[in-house]
Scaffold this active site. Sequence first.
Site, PDB file in Angstrom:
ATOM      1  N   LEU A 332      50.670  -3.693 -14.195  1.00  0.00           N
ATOM      2  CA  LEU A 332      50.455  -4.758 -15.083  1.00  0.00           C
ATOM      3  C   LEU A 332      50.940  -6.230 -14.222  1.00  0.00           C
ATOM      4  O   LEU A 332      52.278  -6.380 -14.855  1.00  0.00           O
ATOM      5  CB  LEU A 332      50.549  -4.667 -16.155  1.00  0.00           C
ATOM      6  N   ASP A 333      50.326  -7.343 -14.132  1.00  0.00           N
ATOM      7  CA  ASP A 333      50.441  -8.755 -13.865  1.00  0.00           C
ATOM      8  C   ASP A 333      51.106  -9.348 -15.192  1.00  0.00           C
ATOM      9  O   ASP A 333      50.038  -9.822 -16.218  1.00  0.00           O
ATOM     10  CB  ASP A 333      49.832  -9.187 -13.220  1.00  0.00           C
TER      11      ASP A 333
END
Length: 374
Positions: A332-333
């Site tokens: 996840l960014d």
Amino acid sequence: MGGATIPNDIEPTHPLIVVDLTNIIKLKNTNYLSWKLQLESTLIGYGLFKFLDGSHAAPPSTLTTNNVSSSNPAYTTWVRQDKLLFGSMIGTLDSSIVPLVSRATTTKEAWDILAHTFARHSRGHAKLVKANMKSITKGTQTITEYMNAIRICADQLAVLGEPYKPDDLIERVLEGLDDDKYQSVIDSVNGRDTVISFDELHEKLLIKEVSIRKTSTSTPLPVTAHATTTRSHPPNTYSTDSYNRNSFPNPPKSAAPYKKHNQTNTNTKPQGYQGKCQWCHTLGHSLYRCPIFQEKFPNAKPTLPPSSTSQRPPQAHVATTAATSQPTNWLLDTGASHHVTHDLSNLSLHHPYDGTEEIVIGSAHGGTSYQGSN
């Protein structure tokens, strides 16, 4: 916990006492001292512990008067009372312990067997308990579970005549924490001039445990996501971010990149992210405004992106098509405002997108893109 009396037809003046021991903790291999303390206290209160300590032995089974033998009513009363007590005590034993007393005929015999099994001092028994205590670590246990396990071993050693010193017991607890998150409590205890009590240390570790849980469960930036589906572009239609480069020859490397006019004005304020042309790679415009691309391919009409007053660059996580293999792990960014996927089961928190805008992502499969779906 309570008791009741039942009539005794042999000796009406001596009713029998039925003791309810259902609230006594179950005796297991690790809690003999606690079980003994609770059961002993209860039976002393009822005046029945004399059946266990041997001070109230069984009377003769017969009486002889004038050379005539007869049954002794007091013996019958004693046997009945002892059996009632024996049955109640069996109910306080774990099923794995009951076979140990299966051959006992009186409550005292059962009591002595259990004491000999769990409280008999031997070098091997004490060594085993010490080894068990040394191997205890917190791991995934709660602080209460962890410290109770240590306390049980310490109680067993006390019964065996080898009690742990208070400072050694505290040191054993601190050694088994195996978690750097409790280091502040460890440093605080080690910095004291006097030994902290077991109960006080338990309280401090409980407070720290609550603080750690609050920190680990906090989510300052909620993650949202929209479902995505795939669609195919109509012929000769190209999206801004996902057109098929294979349909056009690459631009010559010698071609000078297109530059916007009036860029020599040094007083112009920065306008933030202006986009990057997918064809000539020049910052400041995108494909649909590229003069080189329009001159070379006048019939191509790249999709015009929706107008926006904000120049903030779009941010999104990677999405894959249903035809390709799905990655098992997501990275996840945390800087992305939203994440997209074609399968909602990949996300624990999500809600449908009900707007009219589309999410268009470059594809390596010739004209395939992703769009948000409700």
